[in-house]
Design a protein around this motif. Structure first.
Motif, PDB file in Angstrom:
ATOM      1  N   SER A  21      50.785 -40.896  25.882  1.00 55.98           N
ATOM      2  CA  SER A  21      49.722 -40.780  24.872  1.00 55.98           C
ATOM      3  C   SER A  21      49.985 -39.641  23.912  1.00 55.98           C
ATOM      4  O   SER A  21      50.877 -38.823  24.110  1.00 55.98           O
TER       5      SER A  21
ATOM      6  N   ARG B  73      49.418 -58.329  20.920  1.00 60.75           N
ATOM      7  CA  ARG B  73      50.315 -57.173  20.840  1.00 60.75           C
ATOM      8  C   ARG B  73      51.719 -57.516  21.336  1.00 60.75           C
ATOM      9  O   ARG B  73      52.698 -56.984  20.830  1.00 60.75           O
TER      10      ARG B  73
ATOM     11  N   ALA C 122      52.578 -43.912  22.563  1.00 65.06           N
ATOM     12  CA  ALA C 122      51.581 -44.931  22.273  1.00 65.06           C
ATOM     13  C   ALA C 122      51.656 -45.346  20.807  1.00 65.06           C
ATOM     14  O   ALA C 122      51.856 -44.504  19.926  1.00 65.06           O
ATOM     15  N   GLY C 123      51.499 -46.644  20.590  1.00 62.57           N
ATOM     16  CA  GLY C 123      51.558 -47.177  19.236  1.00 62.57           C
ATOM     17  C   GLY C 123      52.926 -47.684  18.829  1.00 62.57           C
ATOM     18  O   GLY C 123      53.049 -48.407  17.840  1.00 62.57           O
TER      19      GLY C 123
ATOM     20  N   SER D  94      52.447 -52.020  19.518  1.00 64.75           N
ATOM     21  CA  SER D  94      51.191 -51.271  19.714  1.00 64.75           C
ATOM     22  C   SER D  94      50.990 -50.911  21.183  1.00 64.75           C
ATOM     23  O   SER D  94      49.918 -51.120  21.757  1.00 64.75           O
TER      24      SER D  94
ATOM     25  N   LYS E 158      50.349 -49.180  24.682  1.00 63.56           N
ATOM     26  CA  LYS E 158      49.312 -48.277  25.165  1.00 63.56           C
ATOM     27  C   LYS E 158      49.770 -47.644  26.481  1.00 63.56           C
ATOM     28  O   LYS E 158      50.579 -48.235  27.203  1.00 63.56           O
TER      29      LYS E 158
ATOM     30  N   ASP F 178      48.316 -47.724  29.192  1.00 63.04           N
ATOM     31  CA  ASP F 178      48.032 -48.694  30.251  1.00 63.04           C
ATOM     32  C   ASP F 178      49.123 -49.744  30.405  1.00 63.04           C
ATOM     33  O   ASP F 178      49.121 -50.483  31.396  1.00 63.04           O
ATOM     34  N   ASP F 179      50.025 -49.826  29.455  1.00 63.26           N
ATOM     35  CA  ASP F 179      51.145 -50.762  29.566  1.00 63.26           C
ATOM     36  C   ASP F 179      52.273 -50.194  30.424  1.00 63.26           C
ATOM     37  O   ASP F 179      53.240 -50.902  30.708  1.00 63.26           O
TER      38      ASP F 179
END
Length: 120
Positions: free
Chosen positions: A120, A66, A13-14, A84, A86, A88-89
């Motif tokens: 995550s 994003r 993530a990120g 960025s 997540k 959820d992507d």
């Protein structure tokens, strides 16, 4: 038109990933292009679209700011820069094309999917 998608992978993530879509038939000229994604058990959803020659772009709300869609009309590719990211992507991402209307309305041609996994 036959489409091929590249660039999926696993990231934290990120972080960022860049997807690319190309055709084996030489040209994407005059096509509306875009990206969709699908999670197992859910419907395929629109992510981003771009007009010919690239003056209009649209995004689903969850990725606006994003993700950036772009096209190279010399190389005949369409890219999706995903920043960025997540969890959820996480999904299988599909390239899409259409001559008559934006792909957010309907899709005539699909590429094979490429898996994006965000941990995550």
């Amino acid at each position: 038109v036959q489409l091929q998608a590249f660039g999926g992978g696993s990231v934290q993530a990120g972080h960022s990933l860049r997807l690319s879509c190309a055709t084996s038939e030489g040209t994407l000229s005059y096509y509306y292009m875009g990206w969709f994604r699908q999670v197992q058990g859910k419907e395929r959803e629109f992510v981003a679209g771009i007009s010919w020659p690239g003056t209009r772009k649209e995004y689903t709300n969850s990725v606006r700011g994003r993700f950036t869609i772009s096209r190279d009309n010399v190389r005949h590719t369409v890219d999706l820069q995903m920043d960025s990211l997540k969890p959820d992507d996480t999904a299988i991402y599909y390239c899409a094309a259409n001559r008559a209307a934006p792909v957010s309305t309907w899709v005539a041609f699909w590429g094979q999917g490429t898996l994006v996994t965000v941990s995550s």
